[in-house]
Design an enzyme around this catalytic site. Structure first.
Site, PDB file in Angstrom:
ATOM      1  N   ASP A  61     -16.003 -21.396 -67.113  1.00 58.33           N
ATOM      2  CA  ASP A  61     -15.020 -22.203 -68.038  1.00 58.33           C
ATOM      3  C   ASP A  61     -14.297 -23.214 -67.303  1.00 58.33           C
ATOM      4  OD1 ASP A  61     -14.100 -22.041 -70.745  1.00 58.33           O
ATOM      5  OD2 ASP A  61     -12.047 -21.127 -70.136  1.00 58.33           O
ATOM      6  N   PHE A 135     -20.813 -35.479 -69.415  1.00 61.18           N
ATOM      7  CA  PHE A 135     -20.674 -35.041 -70.369  1.00 61.18           C
ATOM      8  C   PHE A 135     -19.064 -34.933 -70.682  1.00 61.18           C
ATOM      9  CE2 PHE A 135     -19.060 -30.657 -69.572  1.00 61.18           C
ATOM     10  CZ  PHE A 135     -19.557 -30.506 -68.378  1.00 61.18           C
TER      11      PHE A 135
HETATM   12  P1  IMP Z   1     -15.582 -25.455 -71.547  1.00 61.54           P
HETATM   13  O1  IMP Z   1     -15.604 -24.637 -70.235  1.00 61.54           O
HETATM   14  O2  IMP Z   1     -16.965 -25.332 -72.183  1.00 61.54           O
HETATM   15  O3  IMP Z   1     -14.557 -24.721 -72.623  1.00 61.54           O
HETATM   16  O4  IMP Z   1     -15.204 -26.662 -71.391  1.00 61.54           O
HETATM   17  C1  IMP Z   1     -13.990 -27.476 -71.867  1.00 61.54           C
HETATM   18  C2  IMP Z   1     -14.190 -28.988 -71.986  1.00 61.54           C
HETATM   19  O5  IMP Z   1     -13.726 -29.772 -70.728  1.00 61.54           O
HETATM   20  C3  IMP Z   1     -15.487 -29.346 -72.232  1.00 61.54           C
HETATM   21  O6  IMP Z   1     -15.730 -29.408 -73.854  1.00 61.54           O
HETATM   22  C4  IMP Z   1     -15.771 -30.561 -71.831  1.00 61.54           C
HETATM   23  O7  IMP Z   1     -15.534 -31.779 -72.633  1.00 61.54           O
HETATM   24  C5  IMP Z   1     -14.692 -30.739 -70.552  1.00 61.54           C
HETATM   25  N1  IMP Z   1     -15.562 -30.419 -69.469  1.00 61.54           N
HETATM   26  C6  IMP Z   1     -15.509 -29.354 -68.836  1.00 61.54           C
HETATM   27  N2  IMP Z   1     -16.194 -29.535 -67.562  1.00 61.54           N
HETATM   28  C7  IMP Z   1     -16.347 -31.165 -67.583  1.00 61.54           C
HETATM   29  C8  IMP Z   1     -16.804 -31.899 -66.590  1.00 61.54           C
HETATM   30  O8  IMP Z   1     -17.366 -31.414 -65.498  1.00 61.54           O
HETATM   31  N3  IMP Z   1     -16.878 -33.183 -67.010  1.00 61.54           N
HETATM   32  C9  IMP Z   1     -16.158 -33.641 -67.985  1.00 61.54           C
HETATM   33  N4  IMP Z   1     -15.864 -32.783 -68.889  1.00 61.54           N
HETATM   34  C10 IMP Z   1     -15.691 -31.469 -68.655  1.00 61.54           C
END
Ligand code: IMP
Length: 181
Positions: A61, A135
């Site tokens: 996460d 991303f």
């Molecule tokens: P989750 O861990 O999937 O809930 O991610 C949270 C949000 O943070 C995601 O939708 C991504 O848009 C953003 N995010 C997480 N890790 C990265 C990264 O390494 N680069 C850019 N955005 C990130």
């Protein structure tokens, strides 16, 4: 086999590149609760998944925490990305001098116990969207020690700086130690 429960192929590819043990991506959706910290969100996810996965598994996460916005979007990063996106963040930051921000990544690994590995990458929010790799917020985040955004980096270069790269390194050290004993 160690399973990585995610629907995000980018995360899977980044993590796979940084480790020397086998993992398999498995898509099972799990609830992401509203909580104050990524650790709490991850722990809840693990508890939900325990009786649904056969074997050792982990989830990851992550979130972007912007200092001038008191840590926003933080644990809401996913929702904020889907709603206002990078353009929205840049708009919120339009007249803001202090661009300091950090990415956090929490890997929660279940092998009978819940093990938490955290990585932080400090940096700043760029003035414009740059690069089309990676991303999420990659095209607006410049890590400390570079003048490129994550969106302008190859996976391997991003891993050297990134929150996920750091969390994965701690996770890999744990796996190595576990094999040794
Ligand atoms: P989750 O861990 O999937 O809930 O991610 C949270 C949000 O943070 C995601 O939708 C991504 O848009 C953003 N995010 C997480 N890790 C990265 C990264 O390494 N680069 C850019 N955005 C990130």
């Amino acid at each position: 086999m160690i399973y990585f429960i995610t629907s995000n192929r980018h995360k899977y590819e980044e993590i796979k590149k940084a480790i020397d043990f086998e993992i398999e991506m498995l898509t099972i959706s799990y609830p992401e609760i509203q909580a104050e910290s990524l650790e709490e969100v991850a722990k809840y996810g693990i508890e939900y998944l325990i009786d649904k996965v056969n074997g050792d598994f982990f989830i990851e996460d992550s979130g972007l925490f912007i200092k001038a916005l008191n840590g926003f979007p933080g644990v809401y990063s996913s929702y904020v990305f889907k709603t206002i996106g990078n353009e929205g963040i840049l708009k919120l930051m339009e007249k803001v001098e202090d661009r300091e921000a950090e990415f956090q990544s929490v890997i929660a690994f279940y092998d009978g116990d819940i093990n938490i590995f955290k990585g932080i990458c400090k940096g700043k929010i760029s003035k414009e969207i740059k690069g089309n790799r990676g991303f999420g917020y990659d095209p607006i985040f410049i890590p400390e020690g570079s003048d490129k955004t994550f969106g302008e980096m190859e996976r391997e270069e991003k891993n050297k700086f990134s929150h996920r790269g750091k969390a994965v390194k701690k996770f890999a050290d744990y796996i190595k130690m576990r094999e040794f004993y």
